[in-house]
Enzyme design. Structure first.
Site, PDB file in Angstrom:
ATOM      1  N   TRP A 135       6.105 -35.914  -0.466  1.00 17.15           N
ATOM      2  CA  TRP A 135       5.747 -34.478  -0.755  1.00 17.15           C
ATOM      3  C   TRP A 135       7.301 -33.703  -0.149  1.00 17.15           C
ATOM      4  O   TRP A 135       7.803 -33.054  -1.194  1.00 17.15           O
ATOM      5  CB  TRP A 135       4.674 -33.992  -0.118  1.00 17.15           C
ATOM      6  CG  TRP A 135       4.551 -32.460  -0.525  1.00 17.15           C
ATOM      7  CD1 TRP A 135       3.848 -32.075  -1.742  1.00 17.15           C
ATOM      8  CD2 TRP A 135       4.835 -31.434  -0.029  1.00 17.15           C
ATOM      9  NE1 TRP A 135       4.056 -30.973  -1.670  1.00 17.15           N
ATOM     10  CE2 TRP A 135       4.553 -30.402  -0.684  1.00 17.15           C
ATOM     11  CE3 TRP A 135       5.605 -30.993   1.280  1.00 17.15           C
ATOM     12  CZ2 TRP A 135       4.862 -28.836  -0.343  1.00 17.15           C
ATOM     13  CZ3 TRP A 135       5.786 -29.754   1.725  1.00 17.15           C
ATOM     14  CH2 TRP A 135       5.421 -28.666   0.929  1.00 17.15           C
ATOM     15  N   ASP A 154       0.434 -35.387  -5.181  1.00 17.79           N
ATOM     16  CA  ASP A 154      -0.075 -35.188  -4.006  1.00 17.79           C
ATOM     17  C   ASP A 154      -0.462 -33.636  -3.402  1.00 17.79           C
ATOM     18  O   ASP A 154      -0.677 -33.508  -2.209  1.00 17.79           O
ATOM     19  CB  ASP A 154       0.075 -36.182  -2.847  1.00 17.79           C
ATOM     20  CG  ASP A 154      -0.029 -37.601  -3.219  1.00 17.79           C
ATOM     21  OD1 ASP A 154      -1.069 -37.894  -3.664  1.00 17.79           O
ATOM     22  OD2 ASP A 154       0.976 -38.587  -3.100  1.00 17.79           O
ATOM     23  N   ASP A 155       0.228 -32.951  -4.061  1.00 18.37           N
ATOM     24  CA  ASP A 155       0.301 -31.437  -3.733  1.00 18.37           C
ATOM     25  C   ASP A 155      -1.123 -30.707  -4.089  1.00 18.37           C
ATOM     26  O   ASP A 155      -1.373 -30.827  -5.166  1.00 18.37           O
ATOM     27  CB  ASP A 155       1.234 -30.836  -4.592  1.00 18.37           C
ATOM     28  CG  ASP A 155       1.497 -29.241  -4.059  1.00 18.37           C
ATOM     29  OD1 ASP A 155       2.346 -28.859  -3.004  1.00 18.37           O
ATOM     30  OD2 ASP A 155       0.860 -28.424  -4.801  1.00 18.37           O
ATOM     31  N   LEU A 156      -1.827 -30.163  -3.035  1.00 18.19           N
ATOM     32  CA  LEU A 156      -2.936 -29.480  -3.159  1.00 18.19           C
ATOM     33  C   LEU A 156      -3.067 -28.354  -4.246  1.00 18.19           C
ATOM     34  O   LEU A 156      -4.075 -28.356  -4.853  1.00 18.19           O
ATOM     35  CB  LEU A 156      -3.440 -29.026  -1.782  1.00 18.19           C
ATOM     36  CG  LEU A 156      -4.775 -28.514  -1.786  1.00 18.19           C
ATOM     37  CD1 LEU A 156      -6.038 -29.526  -2.220  1.00 18.19           C
ATOM     38  CD2 LEU A 156      -5.031 -27.670  -0.541  1.00 18.19           C
ATOM     39  N   TRP A 199       1.650 -24.002 -10.056  1.00 15.44           N
ATOM     40  CA  TRP A 199       1.614 -23.318  -9.009  1.00 15.44           C
ATOM     41  C   TRP A 199       1.416 -21.763  -9.216  1.00 15.44           C
ATOM     42  O   TRP A 199       0.807 -21.049  -8.715  1.00 15.44           O
ATOM     43  CB  TRP A 199       2.843 -23.460  -8.121  1.00 15.44           C
ATOM     44  CG  TRP A 199       2.875 -24.748  -7.348  1.00 15.44           C
ATOM     45  CD1 TRP A 199       1.810 -25.236  -6.531  1.00 15.44           C
ATOM     46  CD2 TRP A 199       4.097 -25.805  -7.081  1.00 15.44           C
ATOM     47  NE1 TRP A 199       2.155 -26.314  -5.855  1.00 15.44           N
ATOM     48  CE2 TRP A 199       3.707 -26.674  -6.178  1.00 15.44           C
ATOM     49  CE3 TRP A 199       5.209 -25.775  -7.834  1.00 15.44           C
ATOM     50  CZ2 TRP A 199       4.241 -27.797  -5.924  1.00 15.44           C
ATOM     51  CZ3 TRP A 199       5.963 -26.805  -7.420  1.00 15.44           C
ATOM     52  CH2 TRP A 199       5.598 -28.015  -6.828  1.00 15.44           C
TER      53      TRP A 199
END
Length: 204
Positions: A135, A154-156, A199
């Protein structure tokens, strides 16, 4: 003067009907290359799991240790760990930041060298550093090297944004990951911009 033509990513991502909804109200985004990539990576490690505000304060204190100037890798390695702890870094982060600086001294981390590498080569070059995960490298590729086609699966925040936009079930992590990767295939070669919009959309 005529309006500047939007970046080709806008039209490309808009082919995805659900993503097009999100783009309608969004300002176009741009990527920039950063200088002093070794220091950028150190700052990225320092800021992990902290709010932007707290991260800024710690980074400012870090520069103060070097008279307000950007330190060299040699200066970072030469700083006493207790002084780095005193600015608010955990033991682990002190070790990781100094690991990055050591890697830069031994292997060279000049901007020009990293700019010339492919995304995979950057991964292979940085992942052996203890404290640097996949990440972290993805964030460097996006925000320091300005690479346009990186997908942080894999970024929340990306997971939450895609779960909301595409009605994905977050309970089954494996199935969700596969669906995310499948959806993101359509976004190539502009997956970084897709992540940035997700985001921003999620935070708003």
């Amino acid at each position: 003067m005529p309006d500047k033509k939007p970046h080709p990513y806008v039209e490309h991502l808009a082919k995805d009907k659900k993503f097009a909804q999100l783009l309608k109200t969004a300002e176009p985004l741009a990527l920039k290359k950063k200088k002093n990539l070794c220091l950028h990576l150190c700052a990225s490690i320092m800021s992990q799991q902290l709010s932007v505000k707290v991260a800024k304060v710690i980074y400012h204190r870090f520069l103060e240790l070097y008279g307000g100037k950007e330190p060299t890798p040699q200066q970072i390695v030469g700083m006493a760990p207790e002084k780095l702890r005193a600015i608010g870094l955990s033991n682990a982060k002190v070790a990781y930041v100094q690991n990055v600086a050591r890697h830069a001294i031994v292997h060279g981390m000049e901007d020009k060298k990293l700019y010339a590498m492919s995304d995979e080569e950057v991964m292979e070059f940085l992942l052996p550093i203890k404290g640097v995960g996949r990440w972290t490298v993805e964030m460097q590729l996006m925000f320091a090297l300005g690479r346009e086609d990186v997908f942080a699966v894999d970024d929340l925040g990306i997971q939450q944004g895609m779960a909301k936009l595409y009605k994905l079930d977050m309970a089954d992590k494996k199935a969700m990951r596969e669906k995310m990767l499948k959806i993101s295939e359509k976004w190539k070669p502009y997956r970084t911009y897709a992540c940035m919009h997700l985001w921003r959309w999620k935070d708003n």
